[in-house]
Design a protein around this motif. Structure first.
Motif, PDB file in Angstrom:
ATOM      1  N   THR A 117      -9.055 -16.475  12.785  1.00 18.98           N
ATOM      2  CA  THR A 117      -7.837 -17.241  12.776  1.00 18.98           C
ATOM      3  C   THR A 117      -6.426 -16.666  12.443  1.00 18.98           C
ATOM      4  OG1 THR A 117      -8.368 -17.804  10.483  1.00 18.98           O
ATOM      5  CG2 THR A 117      -9.289 -19.264  11.977  1.00 18.98           C
ATOM      6  N   LYS A 133      -4.988  -9.916  12.935  1.00 19.95           N
ATOM      7  CA  LYS A 133      -4.551 -11.082  12.466  1.00 19.95           C
ATOM      8  C   LYS A 133      -4.023 -11.009  10.990  1.00 19.95           C
ATOM      9  CE  LYS A 133      -7.189 -13.813   9.514  1.00 19.95           C
ATOM     10  NZ  LYS A 133      -7.724 -14.478   8.838  1.00 19.95           N
ATOM     11  N   VAL A 135      -3.415 -11.483   6.925  1.00 18.85           N
ATOM     12  CA  VAL A 135      -4.361 -11.720   5.807  1.00 18.85           C
ATOM     13  C   VAL A 135      -3.287 -11.736   4.581  1.00 18.85           C
ATOM     14  CG1 VAL A 135      -6.641 -11.065   6.597  1.00 18.85           C
ATOM     15  CG2 VAL A 135      -5.109  -9.281   5.691  1.00 18.85           C
ATOM     16  N   PHE A 136      -3.847 -11.964   3.449  1.00 24.12           N
ATOM     17  CA  PHE A 136      -3.188 -11.913   2.157  1.00 24.12           C
ATOM     18  C   PHE A 136      -1.975 -12.542   2.544  1.00 24.12           C
ATOM     19  CE2 PHE A 136      -6.422  -8.529   1.636  1.00 24.12           C
ATOM     20  CZ  PHE A 136      -6.970  -8.883   0.626  1.00 24.12           C
ATOM     21  N   THR A 137      -1.752 -13.775   3.040  1.00 28.02           N
ATOM     22  CA  THR A 137      -0.726 -14.598   3.303  1.00 28.02           C
ATOM     23  C   THR A 137       0.587 -13.761   3.677  1.00 28.02           C
ATOM     24  OG1 THR A 137      -1.683 -15.867   1.230  1.00 28.02           O
ATOM     25  CG2 THR A 137       0.474 -16.819   2.119  1.00 28.02           C
ATOM     26  N   PHE A 141      -2.142  -7.110   7.435  1.00 27.40           N
ATOM     27  CA  PHE A 141      -2.842  -7.505   8.773  1.00 27.40           C
ATOM     28  C   PHE A 141      -4.408  -6.700   8.835  1.00 27.40           C
ATOM     29  CE2 PHE A 141       1.575  -7.350   9.731  1.00 27.40           C
ATOM     30  CZ  PHE A 141       1.986  -8.604  10.518  1.00 27.40           C
ATOM     31  N   ALA A 142      -5.037  -7.576   9.345  1.00 27.44           N
ATOM     32  CA  ALA A 142      -6.441  -6.918   9.453  1.00 27.44           C
ATOM     33  C   ALA A 142      -6.824  -6.822  10.788  1.00 27.44           C
ATOM     34  CB  ALA A 142      -7.360  -7.747   8.802  1.00 27.44           C
ATOM     35  N   GLN A 252       3.328 -19.520  -0.357  1.00 28.54           N
ATOM     36  CA  GLN A 252       1.984 -19.291  -0.510  1.00 28.54           C
ATOM     37  C   GLN A 252       0.959 -20.591  -0.582  1.00 28.54           C
ATOM     38  OE1 GLN A 252       0.910 -15.883  -2.646  1.00 28.54           O
ATOM     39  NE2 GLN A 252      -1.254 -16.062  -1.471  1.00 28.54           N
ATOM     40  N   ILE A 271       7.318 -13.782  -5.363  1.00 26.36           N
ATOM     41  CA  ILE A 271       6.574 -13.221  -4.163  1.00 26.36           C
ATOM     42  C   ILE A 271       5.486 -14.173  -3.502  1.00 26.36           C
ATOM     43  CG2 ILE A 271       4.614 -12.876  -6.011  1.00 26.36           C
ATOM     44  CD1 ILE A 271       4.111 -10.153  -4.594  1.00 26.36           C
TER      45      ILE A 271
ATOM     46  N   PRO C  11      -8.301 -12.653  -5.498  1.00 30.21           N
ATOM     47  CA  PRO C  11      -7.076 -11.878  -6.116  1.00 30.21           C
ATOM     48  C   PRO C  11      -5.883 -12.879  -6.533  1.00 30.21           C
ATOM     49  CG  PRO C  11      -7.508 -10.721  -4.186  1.00 30.21           C
ATOM     50  CD  PRO C  11      -8.332 -12.077  -3.900  1.00 30.21           C
ATOM     51  N   THR C  13      -2.525 -14.316  -6.944  1.00 28.56           N
ATOM     52  CA  THR C  13      -1.769 -14.401  -5.857  1.00 28.56           C
ATOM     53  C   THR C  13      -0.391 -13.509  -5.894  1.00 28.56           C
ATOM     54  OG1 THR C  13      -0.496 -16.329  -6.984  1.00 28.56           O
ATOM     55  CG2 THR C  13      -2.005 -17.013  -4.969  1.00 28.56           C
ATOM     56  N   THR C  14      -0.217 -13.062  -7.146  1.00 32.49           N
ATOM     57  CA  THR C  14       0.860 -11.884  -7.286  1.00 32.49           C
ATOM     58  C   THR C  14       0.334 -10.482  -7.303  1.00 32.49           C
ATOM     59  OG1 THR C  14       0.342 -11.750  -9.486  1.00 32.49           O
ATOM     60  CG2 THR C  14       2.068 -13.354  -8.935  1.00 32.49           C
ATOM     61  N   THR C  15      -0.967 -10.467  -6.846  1.00 34.53           N
ATOM     62  CA  THR C  15      -1.310  -9.007  -6.670  1.00 34.53           C
ATOM     63  C   THR C  15      -0.739  -8.238  -5.603  1.00 34.53           C
ATOM     64  OG1 THR C  15      -3.564  -9.913  -7.118  1.00 34.53           O
ATOM     65  CG2 THR C  15      -3.743  -7.836  -6.095  1.00 34.53           C
ATOM     66  N   ILE C  17      -0.836  -5.711  -2.964  1.00 33.13           N
ATOM     67  CA  ILE C  17      -2.127  -5.360  -1.793  1.00 33.13           C
ATOM     68  C   ILE C  17      -2.165  -3.900  -1.496  1.00 33.13           C
ATOM     69  CG2 ILE C  17      -2.943  -6.198   0.322  1.00 33.13           C
ATOM     70  CD1 ILE C  17      -2.799  -8.623  -1.746  1.00 33.13           C
ATOM     71  N   PHE C  26     -10.216  -3.561   0.930  1.00 27.65           N
ATOM     72  CA  PHE C  26      -9.197  -3.822   0.172  1.00 27.65           C
ATOM     73  C   PHE C  26      -9.225  -3.470  -1.104  1.00 27.65           C
ATOM     74  CE2 PHE C  26      -8.297  -7.328  -3.272  1.00 27.65           C
ATOM     75  CZ  PHE C  26      -6.770  -7.061  -3.271  1.00 27.65           C
ATOM     76  N   PRO C  37      -6.343 -20.953  -4.993  1.00 30.20           N
ATOM     77  CA  PRO C  37      -5.242 -22.006  -5.461  1.00 30.20           C
ATOM     78  C   PRO C  37      -5.940 -23.511  -4.832  1.00 30.20           C
ATOM     79  CG  PRO C  37      -4.362 -20.064  -5.013  1.00 30.20           C
ATOM     80  CD  PRO C  37      -5.586 -19.895  -4.299  1.00 30.20           C
ATOM     81  N   TRP C  38      -6.169 -23.534  -3.533  1.00 32.62           N
ATOM     82  CA  TRP C  38      -6.579 -24.846  -2.907  1.00 32.62           C
ATOM     83  C   TRP C  38      -7.850 -25.590  -3.736  1.00 32.62           C
ATOM     84  CZ3 TRP C  38      -4.327 -20.617  -0.262  1.00 32.62           C
ATOM     85  CH2 TRP C  38      -3.086 -21.048   0.340  1.00 32.62           C
ATOM     86  N   SER C 121      -6.576 -17.320  -0.064  1.00 30.57           N
ATOM     87  CA  SER C 121      -5.322 -16.745  -0.220  1.00 30.57           C
ATOM     88  C   SER C 121      -5.649 -15.266   0.059  1.00 30.57           C
ATOM     89  CB  SER C 121      -4.709 -16.943  -1.558  1.00 30.57           C
ATOM     90  OG  SER C 121      -5.600 -16.491  -2.670  1.00 30.57           O
ATOM     91  N   ASP C 122      -6.743 -14.585   0.086  1.00 26.28           N
ATOM     92  CA  ASP C 122      -7.140 -13.524   0.547  1.00 26.28           C
ATOM     93  C   ASP C 122      -7.263 -13.179   2.211  1.00 26.28           C
ATOM     94  OD1 ASP C 122      -9.518 -14.832   0.926  1.00 26.28           O
ATOM     95  OD2 ASP C 122     -10.644 -13.391  -0.484  1.00 26.28           O
ATOM     96  N   TYR C 123      -8.110 -13.710   2.891  1.00 26.12           N
ATOM     97  CA  TYR C 123      -8.141 -13.426   4.066  1.00 26.12           C
ATOM     98  C   TYR C 123      -7.897 -14.515   5.214  1.00 26.12           C
ATOM     99  CZ  TYR C 123     -10.688  -9.369   2.223  1.00 26.12           C
ATOM    100  OH  TYR C 123     -10.915  -8.469   1.453  1.00 26.12           O
ATOM    101  N   ASN C 124      -7.340 -15.570   4.459  1.00 27.88           N
ATOM    102  CA  ASN C 124      -6.661 -16.669   5.145  1.00 27.88           C
ATOM    103  C   ASN C 124      -7.808 -17.020   6.293  1.00 27.88           C
ATOM    104  OD1 ASN C 124      -3.704 -14.738   4.466  1.00 27.88           O
ATOM    105  ND2 ASN C 124      -4.448 -16.697   3.498  1.00 27.88           N
ATOM    106  N   GLY C 125      -8.601 -17.374   6.235  1.00 23.60           N
ATOM    107  CA  GLY C 125      -9.547 -17.878   7.331  1.00 23.60           C
ATOM    108  C   GLY C 125      -9.507 -19.266   7.784  1.00 23.60           C
ATOM    109  N   SER C 126      -9.264 -20.014   6.639  1.00 23.99           N
ATOM    110  CA  SER C 126      -9.114 -21.650   7.057  1.00 23.99           C
ATOM    111  C   SER C 126     -10.292 -22.350   8.035  1.00 23.99           C
ATOM    112  CB  SER C 126      -7.748 -21.881   7.904  1.00 23.99           C
ATOM    113  OG  SER C 126      -6.756 -21.761   7.155  1.00 23.99           O
ATOM    114  N   PHE C 218      -7.310  -2.321   7.862  1.00 28.99           N
ATOM    115  CA  PHE C 218      -6.213  -3.208   7.489  1.00 28.99           C
ATOM    116  C   PHE C 218      -4.862  -2.352   7.303  1.00 28.99           C
ATOM    117  CE2 PHE C 218      -9.748  -4.670   5.132  1.00 28.99           C
ATOM    118  CZ  PHE C 218      -9.822  -6.138   5.158  1.00 28.99           C
TER     119      PHE C 218
END
Lengths: 323, 398, 249
Positions: A117, A133, A135-137, A141-142, A252, A271, C11, C13-15, C17, C26, C37-38, C121-126, C218
């Motif tokens: 996604t 894609k 990643v990490f908002t 990228f990955a 975020q 951030i 992680p 959200t202020t991490t 990367i 990672f 968070p969600w 918030s890590d790999y944003n898969g949804s 990555f």
């Protein structure tokens, strides 16, 4: 073999992101020598459907059934899967929006396809299938490899250029099996916001932060948005304070957007905020604090009070447009 | 398989060496909870409250619901049953943002609740500790007097023994929580001829007739902590409200202050750490002479000194808290912790203002407020000079 | 009625990367871990629903697919107020693994409502919520910004592009929730923190769900060019830049 694209319509019309999807699919299909099938669910005039051909669709499947007038995930996923199977599609493509996120995972399970996604580029390789894609908002990228034969992708908006081609696509009514037991959720009421530019597909977004100084002071920002035909957004503190509705929160944990132009007005640029907007092509920041982190992310910046600058900015843009 | 063999040996090593600097999962969660509350809630209106010197009623209510008031009181009396380490972590995080709210907590927890739990009778605990353990009622500690600030041996407030009750007359000064608090611990002289051996401590309901509050003191810092003079005029206190034996009051007060100092030290730590965090952030964002402040050695070295001092204070405070939790004596350690933390908080906040320059001197950037707040930690619950007396006395003891 | 909230360990959200091992992994060094968070908002809403249900919602359970290292995050959820927790002992390699393992567990332990965050918030898969619903053959509603239960009737607000819809659904179902579902995550109380270890955290064996995707490499986005500053007395210049240079006006 084919690439099948689910093209969403809004009251019978397609949007830019639909054409972007077709363009993306065309590029994959050209690489693999396969066909692009567009799948439309709902009532859309043939004239509108034909437009999809102009961006590279070889065939358009249309499914019209009044039970599908609103998005019921299970029923839609079933129809899309049937179409993908019928067309022996290796790739099923969705937009990375609310609808795409709702349907892609279901279709992936049905097709036993690896799902990726928020993809941002054409796959770097088709065998093995590898695609980039976010990643990490937006912070990285990955490159993801798909192990299965089939894949399901959602495309991040504004990722590829829209290319027009001359393709005379045929339209075919697809008679999918629609089962009543897939409708265990029912839409009772629809509240559409009309006359406003939608945040998720706006080319320009005008966004306010705490520096706007209060909910009653949004008029100058709204004036600028109106002048630009832009959507309105806000930072998290602003939505948390209830100054603006949470639908407008970008960042975020709010909406992730990627417009061509983003105005950050009185937003310091935490951030978490940047995570939601850093995919914007250009960022303009206005802030009284010249050391605010937003200027690190911005392309153009003005140090100063938004309330002094906003009316002038709106005026200058109007002048430029009139000229 | 290897790990299965090594594991028991590893465990036995841990048993051999009990020294451990690691926080437990609960400690980390408590610190995070306090941090979240401070950053999310206290920060919103701390400047306004400081300007208007308003008591943070809403925050007191919220912090009560979260269980910070009475956090160290045994669950038997409706408290949280937490250790002093947890309390230090919470105090630091809250004080990074708003030490005026934190001091309300400190007085309640480490002076009043602790004192009643440690030395109170079961009846006193049922009546007074239970509502304080749950935070339903807040405590205040009435020791200082107009003419006896640091020198607690010369109490002018008198508690005349009338048999069934004591009659209180006199004035207490600079009393934190005098308004927000409902349950007072009052230190007063019953037998002037016995000197400090004649002093008693009483648990007194604020609504007792004969108690009046002077207006809220207009202070330099900690402005939204409610500080008042409290006047006693023929205030009747039942005999059963006396803590301990007749004449135990001075010792009681000194014991309570031993632990109280840990709270104030943690508060000073938080003030310093909060100012330092802001200075670090600022120096990474602000440029001078073409480079970030953090890239100027003069600033970077200042930050190094601040970091060292903050960490030193933290270790000393945690050590005294650990001593308290493990039943070891902690009076001298807590005096050292308070002395060091308060003095370093003054230094660190002053340097933070210096690093922020003009921004540091205006209220919006918080560090000037933190500097004003730091000053009080050198004064209340035993001035820095008093701490030196305590420390040196212990060192010179034969 | 029983509610299950699926939580991820991510992680903070202020991490900052960073990646390691030739950008194939990672870098978790000195990372602070939090509840996604969600998912945390979903948990907050679940607890609100339980508290307002007058006893008809008997239990809120949290579940995580992850190694032992994610237990502090699970216990945070217990501290916030979940009644019990399940950890499925598997590396969450991709959404296919996570959803597969969750489905395996839920098949044997049914719930009336399953809540998932819309994204991680890590790999944003949804992906997990939708996949889970499909694997269990349950209805799902995505982009849920409100969820109410009254007399066992469930109403859901779902955000759509350009508005919102109100839906009803039968149970069991999967709600995939986004911002708005709860005002803000709860801060655990002292009592909650002390209780967390006393609540059940059941570790169950993985069913062996297979990943269908893998992260190959990555990369970080290229550094951004410096911001062009425009004087506040010269707004016209900004408009000219946007028109001529950026060509976005």
């Amino acid at each position: 073999m084919s690439v099948i694209v689910f093209v969403e319509n809004w009251d019978g019309k397609f949007k830019k992101l639909s054409f972007e999807l077709i363009s993306y699919a065309r590029q994959i299909a050209d690489k693999s020598g396969s066909r692009v099938i567009a799948l439309s669910i709902g009532t859309v005039e043939d004239d509108e459907l034909h437009k999809l051909g102009n961006y590279g669709a070889d065939k358009i499947l249309k499914v019209e059934d009044e039970r599908l007038n609103s998005l019921i995930n299970k029923a839609y996923a079933s129809v899309i899967t049937q179409a993908a199977e019928k067309e022996s599609s290796d790739t099923v493509l969705f937009s990375h929006n609310a609808t795409g996120k709702a349907l892609a995972p279901r279709v992936a399970v049905r097709l036993k396809a690896g799902a990726v996604t928020g993809v941002t580029e054409i796959p770097s390789s088709l065998d093995p299938f590898e695609v980039k894609k976010k990643v990490f908002t937006n912070k990285a990228f990955a490159n993801v490899r798909v192990r299965s034969v089939k894949n399901v992708l959602t495309l991040f908006q504004n990722s590829v250029e829209i290319k027009e081609t001359e393709n005379n696509a045929e339209i075919e009514a697809f008679d999918a099996e629609i089962r009543d037991q897939d409708f265990k959720t029912r839409v009772l009421e629809v509240n559409k916001i009309t006359g406003k530019v939608l945040l998720t597909d706006a080319e320009i977004v005008v966004s306010g932060g705490r520096g706007m100084k209060g909910p009653e002071k949004w008029q100058p920002l709204e004036d600028l948005a109106a002048e630009l035909g832009a959507a309105i957004a806000c930072s998290r503190p602003v939505s948390d304070e209830g100054w603006r509705p949470h639908e407008e929160h970008v960042g975020q944990t709010g909406k992730i957007i990627a417009p061509n132009l983003y105005f950050a007005l009185g937003i310091s640029g935490a951030i978490q905020h940047l995570g939601g907007v850093s995919s914007s092509k250009y960022i303009v920041a206005v802030n009284t604090d010249k050391d605010a982190p937003i200027f690190e992310a911005a392309d153009y910046g003005i140090v100063g009070d938004v309330h002094k600058i906003l009316p002038e900015l709106t005026g200058e843009i109007k002048k430029m447009k009139d000229a | 398989m290897t790990s299965a063999i090594i594991f028991p040996i590893f465990v036995s090593f841990i048993n051999l060496y009990t020294m451990n600097f690691e926080f437990s999962e609960e400690h980390k969660m408590i610190r995070q909870a306090a941090r979240d509350y401070a950053q999310r809630e206290l920060l919103k209106d701390v400047l306004e409250r400081d300007a208007k010197a308003e008591i943070p009623w809403d925050h007191i209510k919220n912090l009560t619901e979260l269980g910070f008031f009475g956090m160290m009181v045994s669950p038997e009396w409706g408290g949280g049953g937490m250790d002093t380490i947890s309390y230090v972590l919470a105090m630091e995080e809250l004080s990074k943002v708003d030490s005026a709210t934190a001091v309300i907590l400190s007085v309640h927890n480490s002076l009043v609740c602790w004192g009643v739990e440690k030395y109170g009778t079961p009846e006193q605990k049922e009546k007074f500790l239970r509502p304080m353990g749950s935070g339903e009622k807040i405590g205040a500690f009435l020791l200082s007097e107009p003419e006896a600030g640091s020198d607690a041996t010369h109490q002018r407030t008198v508690a005349e023994d009338k048999g069934d009750y004591y009659l209180l007359n006199g004035t207490k000064n600079w009393i934190s929580n005098a308004n927000s608090g409902q349950i007072y611990i009052v230190i007063a002289q019953t037998h002037p001829e016995k000197g400090h051996h004649g002093i008693n401590a009483f648990i007194v309901d604020k609504d007792t007739p004969g108690i009046t509050l002077a207006p809220h003191e207009d202070k330099m810092g900690m402005r939204s902590s409610d500080t008042h003079s409290v006047m006693f005029s023929e205030a009747k206190v039942p005999r059963e409200n006396r803590i301990g034996e007749d004449g135990f009051g001075f010792k009681f007060a000194m014991k309570a202050l031993e632990g109280g100092r840990i709270g104030i030290a943690a508060q000073a730590l938080g003030i310093a750490a909060g100012a330092m965090e802001r200075a670090v952030q600022y120096s990474k964002e602000r440029k001078a002479f073409g480079k970030y402040l953090s890239h100027h050695q003069a600033i970077a070295f200042k930050l190094a000194d601040m970091g060292l001092k903050v960490e030193n204070a933290r270790n000393l405070i945690l050590k005294s808290a650990w001593h308290k939790d493990n039943g070891l004596s902690y009076g001298t350690l807590s005096a050292m912790a308070k002395l060091y933390a308060a003095d370093m908080a003054m230094e660190v906040t002053t340097e933070a203002v210096q690093i922020l320059g003009g921004y540091g001197y205006v209220k919006e950037y918080h560090v000037e407020r933190l500097m004003r707040e730091a000053k009080l930690t050198q004064i209340y619950e035993g001035t820095s000079e008093i701490q030196k007396i305590i420390i040196s006395r212990e060192m010179l003891r034969d | 009625m029983k509610i299950l909230v699926c939580i991820s360990n991510v992680p903070d959200t202020t991490t900052k990367i960073r990646f390691t091992d030739d950008d194939t992994r990672f870098d978790t060094a000195s990372v602070q871990w939090i509840i996604n968070p969600w998912d945390e908002l979903a948990l907050t809403r679940a607890l609100e629903l339980k508290e307002g249900s007058g006893g008809s919602i008997e239990k809120v359970t949290v579940v995580n697919v992850g190694p032992k290292e994610s237990e502090p995050t699970i216990r945070k959820a217990l501290a916030i107020g979940a009644d019990d927790a399940v950890r499925i002992d598997a590396e969450p390699l991709d959404a296919h693994v996570v959803a597969g393992e969750l489905a395996g567990h839920i098949r044997n332990n049914p719930y009336d409502i399953v809540l998932c965050g819309i994204d991680s918030s890590d790999y944003n898969g949804s992906l997990v919520g939708g996949m889970l619903a499909e694997l269990l053959d349950l209805p799902s509603v995505s982009s849920v910004s409100k969820l109410n239960i009254e007399n066992d009737e469930i109403t859901i607000n779902r955000e759509i592009d350009g508005g919102s819809e109100i839906l009803s659904t039968e149970t069991p179902f999967v709600a995939i929730v986004q911002k708005g579902i709860a005002l803000e995550p709860r801060i655990p109380s002292m009592r909650g923190i002390m209780m967390a270890r006393k609540k059940p955290l059941n570790v169950v064996e993985a069913a062996g769900a297979e990943p269908l995707t893998e992260f190959v490499r990555f990369e970080l986005p290229p550094p951004k060019a410096a911001c062009k500053m425009v004087d506040e007395e010269n707004i016209r210049e900004l408009v000219a830049l946007l028109h001529n240079e950026a060509k976005v006006l």
